[in-house]
Design an enzyme around this catalytic site. Structure first.
Site, PDB file in Angstrom:
ATOM      1  N   CYS A 105     -10.245  -4.831  -0.903  1.00 28.24           N
ATOM      2  CA  CYS A 105     -11.394  -3.915  -0.982  1.00 28.24           C
ATOM      3  C   CYS A 105     -12.107  -4.120  -2.319  1.00 28.24           C
ATOM      4  O   CYS A 105     -11.704  -4.933  -3.155  1.00 28.24           O
ATOM      5  CB  CYS A 105     -10.924  -2.468  -0.872  1.00 28.24           C
ATOM      6  SG  CYS A 105     -10.141  -1.867  -2.390  1.00 28.24           S
ATOM      7  N   ASN A 114       0.831  -1.203   0.000  1.00 23.26           N
ATOM      8  CA  ASN A 114       0.000   0.000   0.000  1.00 23.26           C
ATOM      9  C   ASN A 114       0.871   1.262   0.000  1.00 23.26           C
ATOM     10  O   ASN A 114       1.811   1.367   0.786  1.00 23.26           O
ATOM     11  CB  ASN A 114      -0.892  -0.035   1.256  1.00 23.26           C
ATOM     12  CG  ASN A 114      -1.921   1.078   1.262  1.00 23.26           C
ATOM     13  OD1 ASN A 114      -1.573   2.247   1.296  1.00 23.26           O
ATOM     14  ND2 ASN A 114      -3.185   0.718   1.224  1.00 23.26           N
ATOM     15  N   GLU A 143      -2.549  -4.867  -3.367  1.00 28.87           N
ATOM     16  CA  GLU A 143      -2.839  -5.762  -4.494  1.00 28.87           C
ATOM     17  C   GLU A 143      -2.629  -5.041  -5.828  1.00 28.87           C
ATOM     18  O   GLU A 143      -2.109  -5.624  -6.786  1.00 28.87           O
ATOM     19  CB  GLU A 143      -4.286  -6.257  -4.420  1.00 28.87           C
ATOM     20  CG  GLU A 143      -4.643  -6.979  -3.135  1.00 28.87           C
ATOM     21  CD  GLU A 143      -5.157  -6.025  -2.047  1.00 28.87           C
ATOM     22  OE1 GLU A 143      -4.880  -4.813  -2.116  1.00 28.87           O
ATOM     23  OE2 GLU A 143      -5.838  -6.520  -1.132  1.00 28.87           O
ATOM     24  N   HIS A 151      -3.309   0.355  -3.589  1.00 27.61           N
ATOM     25  CA  HIS A 151      -3.417  -0.597  -2.499  1.00 27.61           C
ATOM     26  C   HIS A 151      -2.373  -1.691  -2.767  1.00 27.61           C
ATOM     27  O   HIS A 151      -1.797  -1.758  -3.855  1.00 27.61           O
ATOM     28  CB  HIS A 151      -4.824  -1.188  -2.454  1.00 27.61           C
ATOM     29  CG  HIS A 151      -5.869  -0.220  -1.955  1.00 27.61           C
ATOM     30  ND1 HIS A 151      -7.125  -0.604  -1.580  1.00 27.61           N
ATOM     31  CD2 HIS A 151      -5.813   1.115  -1.758  1.00 27.61           C
ATOM     32  CE1 HIS A 151      -7.807   0.451  -1.175  1.00 27.61           C
ATOM     33  NE2 HIS A 151      -7.048   1.505  -1.281  1.00 27.61           N
TER      34      HIS A 151
END
Lengths: 119, 119
Positions: free
Chosen positions: A79, A39, A52, A50
């Site tokens: 998310c 992040n 990912e 983020h």
């Protein structure tokens, strides 16, 4: 612990050391890490990086087949945005360290679990 | 035509001039553009910088209230990833130039319309 989750945790720790939110991810294709990320909300003032997303970006553009043969390891439940990216690229397996949310109601309501139940 | 959609189209044209995929977006808060972006897949080899994502990133970090009071204009129906970002940030209104998809089955199946019907 699984080596790939360890690698995701190492990314989270790297983010923490930078003063960032400690969430890390790695994208693994056939047993090899092809993208690592964490992040960068604090460090870069980023709205989209983020853990990912950063791992996907650092993996670079891959063929559809590579994504479909990959596993994403991430230290925190993705998310809605990252879940959408996972769905877009058809990554079939996501290994999550912690199935909590970061306190965001949208993140909680629209997490990977609920999205994958629909599609 | 709506000035904000014109601005999104101008972004698409800028991307095309760079040799990129011509998709553009602007994020508008209370009548003012706070973020502009275009697809950077070709130019930067990016896996995540679709037009909407680029506009969100260029807007920088905003408060939840700003997103909830914003409109996203985009020249092409958002894919699953951008739709997830729109849901994450609670942007209540999206104006779409073309409600097609870019040929990606996931994009078609998981577009903003289908996601918003679920949530």
């Amino acid at each position: 612990m699984d080596n790939f989750m360890q690698a995701a945790i190492a990314e989270a720790q790297a983010g923490f050391a930078e003063g960032g939110i400690p969430i890390g991810s790695v994208l693994v294709h056939r047993g090899a890490v092809i993208g690592r990320g964490h992040n960068r909300r604090v460090q870069q003032g980023s709205a989209i990086l983020h853990g990912e997303m950063d791992a996907l970006e650092n993996a670079g553009r891959q063929s559809a087949q590579v994504y479909r043969d990959s596993v994403l390891y991430t230290t925190l439940s993705p998310c809605a945005m990252s879940s959408g990216a996972i769905l877009l690229y058809g990554i079939p397996r996501v290994v999550i360290g912690e199935n909590a949310d970061a306190g965001d109601p949208a993140s909680c309501r629209l997490n990977i679990t609920s999205l994958l139940q629909q599609y």
